[in-house]
Design a protein around this motif. Structure first.
Motif, short mmCIF file in Angstrom:
data_model
loop_
_atom_site.label_atom_id
_atom_site.label_comp_id
_atom_site.label_asym_id
_atom_site.label_seq_id
_atom_site.Cartn_x
_atom_site.Cartn_y
_atom_site.Cartn_z
N TYR A 87 9.71 -27.35 13.21
CA TYR A 87 9.27 -28.70 13.59
C TYR A 87 9.53 -28.86 15.09
O TYR A 87 10.61 -29.28 15.52
CB TYR A 87 10.02 -29.74 12.76
N HIS A 90 11.24 -31.75 16.92
CA HIS A 90 12.70 -31.77 16.99
C HIS A 90 13.18 -31.04 18.25
O HIS A 90 14.03 -31.54 18.99
CB HIS A 90 13.27 -31.11 15.73
N GLU A 139 21.87 -31.08 8.68
CA GLU A 139 20.48 -30.80 9.01
C GLU A 139 19.74 -30.57 7.70
O GLU A 139 19.95 -29.56 7.03
CB GLU A 139 20.35 -29.58 9.92
N GLY A 229 16.96 -40.53 6.40
CA GLY A 229 15.73 -39.80 6.70
C GLY A 229 14.82 -39.72 5.50
O GLY A 229 15.27 -39.58 4.36
N ALA A 231 11.58 -38.01 6.20
CA ALA A 231 10.51 -37.26 6.86
C ALA A 231 9.78 -36.37 5.85
O ALA A 231 10.40 -35.77 4.97
CB ALA A 231 11.08 -36.41 7.99
N THR A 264 15.25 -28.21 10.99
CA THR A 264 15.35 -29.63 10.68
C THR A 264 13.98 -30.27 10.51
O THR A 264 13.14 -30.20 11.41
CB THR A 264 16.12 -30.37 11.80
N SER A 266 11.29 -32.89 10.74
CA SER A 266 11.18 -33.94 11.75
C SER A 266 9.74 -34.41 11.86
O SER A 266 8.82 -33.60 11.96
CB SER A 266 11.66 -33.41 13.11
N TYR A 284 15.38 -39.68 10.19
CA TYR A 284 15.77 -38.41 10.76
C TYR A 284 16.48 -37.55 9.72
O TYR A 284 17.11 -38.07 8.80
CB TYR A 284 16.69 -38.64 11.97
N SER A 285 16.41 -36.25 9.90
CA SER A 285 17.09 -35.32 8.98
C SER A 285 18.38 -34.79 9.57
O SER A 285 19.04 -33.96 8.96
CB SER A 285 16.15 -34.17 8.63
N GLU A 289 19.14 -35.93 16.21
CA GLU A 289 17.83 -36.41 16.61
C GLU A 289 17.85 -37.89 16.99
O GLU A 289 17.26 -38.29 17.99
CB GLU A 289 16.81 -36.15 15.50
#
Length: 337
Positions: A87, A90, A139, A229, A231, A264, A266, A284-285, A289
């Motif tokens: 990603y 990120h 993460e 998160g 995402a 991660t 994102s 967010y993961s 971030e």
């Protein structure tokens, strides 16, 4: 089918087949004592595991209650754990927050590092932390386990080598990473043991959410019981899993049981950095971030990294709201040497 490794006092645990609803399991150790043993002989063993899985669904074999707390990571240790950074959103945010430009090659050439694979954490075991100043971060990621991949494998060969998928909490110690990277020799102390979901699944279990390279479902990351998160793992993934696998095999073969991580998860928002879940974004993961976005917007981060007693939960549900892999749920715990 869904496979798990139950803790039994040994290093590598006992292989079981798990029901699709994650409520029951049946012993599979008579077919292969461990998941690694099954992967080593996948072409022969997999059809028997699939038959056992169907028998479990129909109640034709003895079963017991499946408790995620009794599960180790599907592979408690592995021959190789290589984590990508697919990603690129990120990566771009990381560099922007410290005022660094991003080379154009990052959009065409995958990033990947080799992590420690000799000791993974169980999905419900605590995250041991020596010092809060180390900057513990979760993460949330997706990972695949592959069969044997030849040196110089094509993307098509890499796709055919994917055996199982699972989730990851790739624990990072953000306070240690900058100093390590400054030495020019990569991560080590900043990347302690990771944890994987209680269950690993074959790609067919994902149905239409799996397109052969990406999982098109949201990854839920909760911090201390609150949504952090959501995402979507299929969005903004610049390099899919076959591309990551082929990249890893460019100069070396990959042995059966190698784990390849996505990095991660994102998502962007309207072409820019994402927003918190509470503000209508995908969140967010990882904590890093949101700290990057705070730094870009305000000049300094305000969200702290994880502290002793903090709990992270990582899970992915299908379109009907059913957990696919079970949940990683871990609490940061002070480690006394």
């Amino acid at each position: 089918m869904k496979l798990a490794t139950l803790k039994n006092g040994s290093r590598d645990g006992k292989l079981v087949v798990v029901s699709r609803d994650l409520t029951r399991c049946t012993d599979a150790s008579f077919l292969a004592p461990t998941l690694q043993a099954a992967l080593d002989d996948w072409q022969r063993i997999a059809p028997h595991l699939e038959a056992l899985a169907e028998s479990l669904e129909t109640g034709a074999v003895p079963s017991e209650r499946f408790h995620e707390n009794d599960a180790h990571s599907p592979l408690p240790r592995a021959y190789q754990w290589a984590d990508g950074s697919a990603y690129v959103n990120h990566v771009e945010l990381v560099r922007k927050a410290r005022g660094a430009t991003m080379p154009e090659s990052f959009w065409t050439d995958p990033l990947i590092y080799q992590g420690g694979s000799d000791s993974f954490l169980a999905p419900r075991d605590p995250i041991p932390l020596v010092d809060e100043a180390h900057g513990a971060d979760m993460e949330g990621e997706v990972a695949v386990i592959v069969g044997d991949v030849p040196l110089g494998a094509s993307v098509e060969q890499a796709r055919d080598a994917i055996r199982l998928l699972m989730l990851v909490n790739d624990v990072s110690l953000r306070g240690l990473i900058p100093g390590e990277l400054a030495k020019g020799f990569g991560f080590f102390q900043g990347k302690p043991s990771s944890a994987f979901s209680p269950v690993a699944v074959t790609p067919d279990e994902l149905g239409e959410a799996w397109d052969g390279g990406k999982v098109h479902l949201p990854l839920s990351v909760d911090l201390n019981g609150k949504p952090f998160g959501r995402a979507n793992a299929g969005i903004d993934m610049t390099f899919d899993f076959p591309q990551l696998i082929a990249h890893a095999a460019k100069t070396r073969p990959l042995a059966a049981g190698t784990i390849i991580g996505s990095g991660t998860v994102s998502n962007k928002l309207d072409g820019g950095p994402g927003k918190p879940v509470g503000e209508g974004g995908a969140g967010y993961s990882c904590i890093a971030e949101i700290r990057m976005i705070e730094t870009i917007a305000d000049g300094a981060p305000k969200t702290p990294f994880m502290r002793f007693g903090d709990t992270v939960r990582i899970e992915m549900k299908d379109t009907a709201g059913h957990s696919i892999f079970g949940a990683i749920e871990q609490t940061v715990q002070r480690h006394e040497a």
